[in-house]
Design an enzyme around this catalytic site. Structure first.
Site, short mmCIF file in Angstrom:
data_model
loop_
_atom_site.label_atom_id
_atom_site.label_comp_id
_atom_site.label_asym_id
_atom_site.label_seq_id
_atom_site.Cartn_x
_atom_site.Cartn_y
_atom_site.Cartn_z
N TYR A 137 69.96 -39.36 48.16
CA TYR A 137 70.18 -39.52 49.60
C TYR A 137 71.60 -40.05 49.80
O TYR A 137 71.88 -41.21 49.51
CB TYR A 137 69.14 -40.46 50.18
CG TYR A 137 69.17 -40.62 51.70
CD1 TYR A 137 70.02 -39.88 52.51
CD2 TYR A 137 68.33 -41.53 52.32
CE1 TYR A 137 70.05 -40.04 53.88
CE2 TYR A 137 68.32 -41.70 53.70
CZ TYR A 137 69.19 -40.96 54.47
OH TYR A 137 69.21 -41.11 55.83
N LYS A 141 70.12 -34.96 49.80
CA LYS A 141 69.98 -35.04 51.25
C LYS A 141 71.35 -35.42 51.79
O LYS A 141 71.78 -36.56 51.67
CB LYS A 141 68.93 -36.08 51.65
CG LYS A 141 68.75 -36.23 53.16
CD LYS A 141 67.75 -37.33 53.50
CE LYS A 141 67.66 -37.56 55.01
NZ LYS A 141 66.75 -38.68 55.34
#
Length: 297
Positions: free
Chosen positions: A132, A160
């Site tokens: 992330y 992400k």
């Protein structure tokens, strides 16, 4: 490995503040029935940092019960590497299909420290990992250079991408090809990122409007850009609610109005009140009144 629409689901609470398993199962099921491709538990939207490790593992197990053969990921976002590794190992034992890992959320690591942190967590779980990268919220930028450095560990399968720079998707795909699945993590940049080649969408407002989110993704992938754009333009005022300090309260209120859930949060967060609540309610009312018919795709 992980493509399509993968909601970052909210965590539901009873009036007494305990986990509401029944309401989570109901809401998670709505996502899967709409055609989502997996679920991510206990992220920023899922109030993961406000939950104990035991609570997070309970939410993970509920999530996996609903996703069935599709992936259920647990978010690991800890201040310390030791605690992150403990949670990652526990998630693997609890049946997680993978992890979404946020680098240290308190100390803002440099590139060398970020790589060491991510490698340690991946090794502890020995599961596939979605990195992330969110330099806005967490102040640690997992750059394309760093992704290239980490590419030798096959446990890192996806990123992400939440840098808020739409150029980053193209940069990653151009330099690293298909090494990582690139999923956009900014709701109000999703159409742009998908058109740039992103493989998927880790979505927020999907929890209240799953059919519309899935339709945008599938239409873009089918090359039906005009149809996807039309839905996206309708959706944008709602998607903007994801890019806010109050994203949890915003989206939980949208869920309450759109799917009959509730907007209870874990303190210190409180449900929206006053003018801010009225503004969100007005956005949702207009969206519901003008909700588009969705094409078959």
């Amino acid at each position: 490995m992980w493509q399509g629409v993968i909601p970052a689901v909210t965590t539901k609470f009873t009036p007494e503040g305990r986990l509401d398993a029944a309401e989570m199962q109901r809401c998670f099921q709505l996502q899967m029935e709409a055609g989502c491709d997996g679920l991510i538990a206990c992220g920023s939207l899922g109030e993961g940092p406000m939950l104990s490790h035991e609570e997070r593992l309970q939410v993970l197990k509920l999530t996996k019960e609903v996703t069935g053969p599709k992936p259920a990921l647990l978010t690991v976002a800890e201040a310390g590497t030791r605690e992150a590794c403990q949670l990652a190992e526990a998630a693997a034992k609890a049946g997680a299909d993978g992890l979404m890992v946020v680098p240290s959320t308190i100390y803002h690591t440099d590139a060398r420290e970020t790589a060491a942190n991510l490698r340690a967590i991946a090794a502890a779980a020995d599961l596939p990992v979605m990195i992330y990268s969110n330099r806005i919220a967490y102040r640690v930028d997992v750059t394309t250079d760093l992704l290239e450095e980490l590419a030798d560990d096959q446990r890192f399968v996806a990123v992400k991408e939440s840098s808020d720079d739409i150029r980053r998707c193209t940069e990653i795909l151009t330099r690293l090809g298909d090494r990582y699945d690139v999923l956009t993590g900014v709701d109000n940049l999703a159409f742009e990122a998908l058109c740039a080649g992103a493989h998927g969408w880790v979505a927020g407002l999907v929890v209240a409007f799953p059919a519309e989110t899935v339709a945008i993704y599938r239409l873009v992938k089918a090359g039906r850009i005009d149809e996807a754009r039309s839905i996206y333009r309708w959706f944008r005022p709602l998607l903007d609610l994801d890019v806010s300090t109050y994203l949890v309260q915003n989206i939980k209120l949208v869920e309450a109005l759109a799917i009959g859930s509730n907007d209870r949060c874990r303190a210190p967060r409180l449900p929206l009140a006053g003018e801010r609540r009225a503004q969100v309610e007005a956005v949702v009312r207009k969206a519901l009144e003008t909700r588009p018919a969705l094409p078959k795709v």
